[in-house]
Design a protein around this motif. Structure first.
Motif, PDB file in Angstrom:
ATOM      1  N   UNK A 138      24.513  26.187  70.093  1.00 48.35           N
ATOM      2  CA  UNK A 138      24.379  27.396  69.273  1.00 48.35           C
ATOM      3  C   UNK A 138      23.196  28.256  69.679  1.00 48.35           C
ATOM      4  N   UNK A 139      22.173  27.646  70.269  1.00 50.37           N
ATOM      5  CA  UNK A 139      20.968  28.393  70.624  1.00 50.37           C
ATOM      6  C   UNK A 139      20.922  28.750  72.110  1.00 50.37           C
ATOM      7  N   UNK A 140      21.972  28.410  72.830  1.00 47.77           N
ATOM      8  CA  UNK A 140      21.896  28.496  74.289  1.00 47.77           C
ATOM      9  C   UNK A 140      21.737  29.929  74.799  1.00 47.77           C
ATOM     10  N   UNK A 141      22.224  30.904  74.025  1.00 52.10           N
ATOM     11  CA  UNK A 141      22.127  32.292  74.464  1.00 52.10           C
ATOM     12  C   UNK A 141      20.690  32.816  74.433  1.00 52.10           C
ATOM     13  N   UNK A 142      19.777  32.071  73.803  1.00 52.80           N
ATOM     14  CA  UNK A 142      18.385  32.512  73.736  1.00 52.80           C
ATOM     15  C   UNK A 142      17.759  32.639  75.122  1.00 52.80           C
ATOM     16  N   UNK A 143      18.184  31.783  76.032  1.00 51.01           N
ATOM     17  CA  UNK A 143      17.549  31.817  77.354  1.00 51.01           C
ATOM     18  C   UNK A 143      18.384  32.567  78.391  1.00 51.01           C
ATOM     19  N   UNK A 144      19.563  33.020  78.002  1.00 53.48           N
ATOM     20  CA  UNK A 144      20.404  33.790  78.926  1.00 53.48           C
ATOM     21  C   UNK A 144      20.040  35.270  78.812  1.00 53.48           C
ATOM     22  N   UNK A 145      20.023  36.005  79.923  1.00 55.08           N
ATOM     23  CA  UNK A 145      19.731  37.442  79.858  1.00 55.08           C
ATOM     24  C   UNK A 145      20.726  38.170  78.952  1.00 55.08           C
ATOM     25  N   UNK A 146      20.232  39.148  78.198  1.00 56.23           N
ATOM     26  CA  UNK A 146      21.104  39.890  77.277  1.00 56.23           C
ATOM     27  C   UNK A 146      22.093  40.775  78.022  1.00 56.23           C
ATOM     28  N   UNK A 147      21.695  41.244  79.208  1.00 55.88           N
ATOM     29  CA  UNK A 147      22.544  42.141  79.994  1.00 55.88           C
ATOM     30  C   UNK A 147      22.758  41.586  81.396  1.00 55.88           C
ATOM     31  N   UNK A 148      23.923  41.872  81.947  1.00 50.72           N
ATOM     32  CA  UNK A 148      24.220  41.506  83.331  1.00 50.72           C
ATOM     33  C   UNK A 148      23.765  42.621  84.259  1.00 50.72           C
ATOM     34  N   UNK A 149      22.869  42.304  85.163  1.00 52.37           N
ATOM     35  CA  UNK A 149      22.413  43.296  86.137  1.00 52.37           C
ATOM     36  C   UNK A 149      23.382  43.400  87.306  1.00 52.37           C
ATOM     37  N   UNK A 150      24.159  42.351  87.540  1.00 45.23           N
ATOM     38  CA  UNK A 150      25.088  42.345  88.668  1.00 45.23           C
ATOM     39  C   UNK A 150      26.367  41.616  88.288  1.00 45.23           C
ATOM     40  N   UNK A 151      27.447  42.052  88.913  1.00 43.75           N
ATOM     41  CA  UNK A 151      28.764  41.483  88.625  1.00 43.75           C
ATOM     42  C   UNK A 151      29.300  40.835  89.901  1.00 43.75           C
ATOM     43  N   UNK A 152      29.565  39.533  89.868  1.00 40.47           N
ATOM     44  CA  UNK A 152      30.106  38.875  91.053  1.00 40.47           C
ATOM     45  C   UNK A 152      31.591  39.181  91.204  1.00 40.47           C
ATOM     46  N   UNK A 153      31.979  39.535  92.411  1.00 44.01           N
ATOM     47  CA  UNK A 153      33.379  39.896  92.686  1.00 44.01           C
ATOM     48  C   UNK A 153      33.817  39.285  94.007  1.00 44.01           C
TER      49      UNK A 153
END
Length: 241
Positions: A126-141
């Motif tokens: 439940x708390x895991x998103x705390x350490x993930x960046x809020x925005x994606x700077x790059x999109x893998x394709x």
């Protein structure tokens, strides 16, 4: 007897992948269903295999394990166990938030404790998103037998069809493993149609059509449909009421 946990290992070090896979199989409680050597391959296998748990290395080239978290839909994310070389700051962050982690080289006794915790309770997610960046700077394709990393601000629009999710810039088109929902939530792109997202800064004009519909023309000349459902919000975002 409990069904074995299905695990995916994502680590750029071959030896670390193979060693962890062997340790997991030796527990008799885990089946390793896949191994990935980088985050982009890992994202693809996560979507395809839908494992119960992912053992995720943090330090990987191009896209780190922490950045990969941002690319996963929280509703369909497996349990995450971080795998890391000793880093006091990172470990303290994990302990403070009750995340499960393993230190390299992985100790079999510590791994068994992790497996037991997964079987009983799952990891604390439940708390895991705390350490993930809020925005994606790059999109893998991927495109034309190659991996492409596209900066989010360079994307004109994204759309989905039967063959997947596609990213369009002014000069190239590529296919992404990300869902439209993740792109909408984690980038500046906004919804203009059930199957389309658009970058506001890439809009050249909006043509108003009959029946409350509209069509966006991007800076590079691509037409994008706008449905009635999203037209009002789009106009308000652009300052037209």
């Amino acid at each position: 007897m409990m069904k074995p946990l299905r695990a995916l290992i994502i680590d750029d070090e071959l030896f670390a992948r193979e060693e962890l896979a062997q340790l997991l199989e030796e527990t008799g409680q885990v089946t390793v269903v896949g191994k990935a050597s980088h985050a982009i391959e890992g994202l693809k296998l996560l979507n395809q295999l839908k494992p119960d748990v992912a053992f995720l290395d943090i330090q990987m080239p191009q896209i780190t394990g922490i950045e990969l978290l941002t690319m996963l839909d929280p509703e369909h994310r497996p349990h995450i166990v971080f795998v890391t070389a000793y880093d006091q700051y990172a470990i303290q962050a994990f302990e403070d938030n009750a995340f499960d982690y393993l230190l390299k080289p992985v100790d079999p006794c510590r791994l068994n404790k992790t497996i037991q915790r997964l079987e009983k309770h799952g990891t604390v997610q439940t708390e895991i998103d705390k350490i993930a960046p809020a925005q994606l700077e790059q999109i893998p394709c991927s495109g034309h037998n190659r991996i492409v990393i596209i900066a989010s601000h360079d994307v004109e629009f994204a759309y989905s069809d039967l063959s997947g999710v596609h990213i369009q810039t002014a000069t190239q088109k590529a296919t992404s493993q990300l869902t439209l929902k993740v792109i909408e939530d984690k980038t500046p792109l906004i919804r203009c149609h059930r199957q389309f997202l658009v970058n506001i800064k890439a809009i050249k004009e909006i043509k108003l059509l009959d029946n409350g519909l509209a069509e966006i023309i991007t800076l590079s000349g691509h037409p994008i449909p706008v449905s009635r459902r999203y037209l009002k919000a789009l106009k308000e975002t652009l300052g037209f009421h």
